[in-house]
Design a protein around this motif. Sequence first.
Motif, PDB file in Angstrom:
ATOM      1  N   TYR A  32       1.896  -3.173   0.546  1.00  0.00           N
ATOM      2  CA  TYR A  32       2.795  -4.178  -0.019  1.00  0.00           C
ATOM      3  C   TYR A  32       2.570  -5.464   0.752  1.00  0.00           C
ATOM      4  O   TYR A  32       2.539  -5.455   1.978  1.00  0.00           O
ATOM      5  N   ILE A  48       6.468 -15.013  -2.768  1.00  0.00           N
ATOM      6  CA  ILE A  48       5.998 -14.097  -3.792  1.00  0.00           C
ATOM      7  C   ILE A  48       5.440 -12.852  -3.121  1.00  0.00           C
ATOM      8  O   ILE A  48       5.032 -12.905  -1.956  1.00  0.00           O
ATOM      9  N   SER A  49       5.441 -11.735  -3.843  1.00  0.00           N
ATOM     10  CA  SER A  49       4.933 -10.491  -3.279  1.00  0.00           C
ATOM     11  C   SER A  49       4.083  -9.747  -4.297  1.00  0.00           C
ATOM     12  O   SER A  49       4.082 -10.071  -5.488  1.00  0.00           O
ATOM     13  N   ILE A  50       3.380  -8.740  -3.816  1.00  0.00           N
ATOM     14  CA  ILE A  50       2.586  -7.887  -4.701  1.00  0.00           C
ATOM     15  C   ILE A  50       2.468  -6.499  -4.101  1.00  0.00           C
ATOM     16  O   ILE A  50       2.279  -6.345  -2.894  1.00  0.00           O
ATOM     17  N   SER A  51       2.617  -5.519  -4.975  1.00  0.00           N
ATOM     18  CA  SER A  51       2.432  -4.137  -4.571  1.00  0.00           C
ATOM     19  C   SER A  51       0.976  -3.747  -4.792  1.00  0.00           C
ATOM     20  O   SER A  51       0.297  -4.316  -5.647  1.00  0.00           O
ATOM     21  N   LYS A  54      -0.696  -3.129  -8.211  1.00  0.00           N
ATOM     22  CA  LYS A  54      -1.053  -4.244  -9.085  1.00  0.00           C
ATOM     23  C   LYS A  54      -2.211  -5.017  -8.470  1.00  0.00           C
ATOM     24  O   LYS A  54      -2.492  -4.916  -7.280  1.00  0.00           O
ATOM     25  N   LYS A  56      -2.399  -8.436  -9.598  1.00  0.00           N
ATOM     26  CA  LYS A  56      -1.983  -9.816  -9.845  1.00  0.00           C
ATOM     27  C   LYS A  56      -0.477  -9.863 -10.040  1.00  0.00           C
ATOM     28  O   LYS A  56       0.108  -8.972 -10.670  1.00  0.00           O
ATOM     29  N   ASN A  57       0.132 -10.910  -9.504  1.00  0.00           N
ATOM     30  CA  ASN A  57       1.551 -11.144  -9.760  1.00  0.00           C
ATOM     31  C   ASN A  57       1.767 -12.649  -9.851  1.00  0.00           C
ATOM     32  O   ASN A  57       1.298 -13.401  -9.008  1.00  0.00           O
ATOM     33  N   GLU A  58       2.478 -13.051 -10.917  1.00  0.00           N
ATOM     34  CA  GLU A  58       2.689 -14.472 -11.176  1.00  0.00           C
ATOM     35  C   GLU A  58       4.147 -14.838 -11.082  1.00  0.00           C
ATOM     36  O   GLU A  58       5.015 -14.065 -11.521  1.00  0.00           O
ATOM     37  N   ASP A  59       4.415 -16.035 -10.582  1.00  0.00           N
ATOM     38  CA  ASP A  59       5.776 -16.563 -10.596  1.00  0.00           C
ATOM     39  C   ASP A  59       5.654 -18.076 -10.716  1.00  0.00           C
ATOM     40  O   ASP A  59       5.472 -18.781  -9.725  1.00  0.00           O
ATOM     41  N   THR A  63       0.554 -17.646  -8.062  1.00  0.00           N
ATOM     42  CA  THR A  63      -0.026 -16.370  -8.443  1.00  0.00           C
ATOM     43  C   THR A  63      -0.672 -15.752  -7.214  1.00  0.00           C
ATOM     44  O   THR A  63      -1.391 -16.440  -6.478  1.00  0.00           O
TER      45      THR A  63
END
Lengths: 114, 114
Positions: A32, A48-51, A54, A56-59, A63
Amino acid sequence: DQQVKQNSPSLSVQEGRISILNCDYTNSMFDYFLWYKKYPAEGPTFLISISSIKDKNEDGRFTVFLNKSAKHLSLHIVPSQPGDSAVYFCAATFRPSGNTPLVFGKGTRLSVIA
Amino acid sequence: NAGVTQTPKFHILKIGQSMTLQCTQDMNHNYMYWYRQDPGMGLKLIYYSVGAGITDKGEVPNGYNVSRSTTEDFPLRLELAAPSQTSVYFCASSKTGAGANVLTFGAGSRLTVL
């Protein structure tokens, strides 16, 4: 031994262009990842975070991309704005809901030039 | 809506003196942390706590002590201050469960040991 590495101490980008901040990690148990942003004389704030499940994670303008095989993640800011000028810290931990404290990189200072 | 409050913001200490950095949070967070940030370096974990009465060492605990008698307060004690403890100290807190890695930081306490 640094487990989370941010090899670029600083980055300058023109307003409106893309900012790409990079982060590498050595511990394959990390699953994480988070980015924190810090302005002078303030504490860091979560961005922002990413597991690891995944890639890619966008907010909004932010990104985060994760490449597990390369143990590399990057934060993209598009378009960059002068208010984005800050120090960005990459952080990692072993699981998303546990109480294993975060391990932080040294940070990258982003300057967005108007 | 205070969040995490640290006092003092600035302090100069003589070698060998002791002092306590105060940290209090009003979000009813179970987890609390102390990090230090040296120039050009990332955030290094000193101590953390997962609840009242429970504390654990982080990466750089030597020269420090903590206590957690209440959910709200997590003071950091420096005993026999040394120049190597000159740093900016950040206290942080977080929820348990899925939000555990989203830390809320205080504004920092800048400590100089001369």
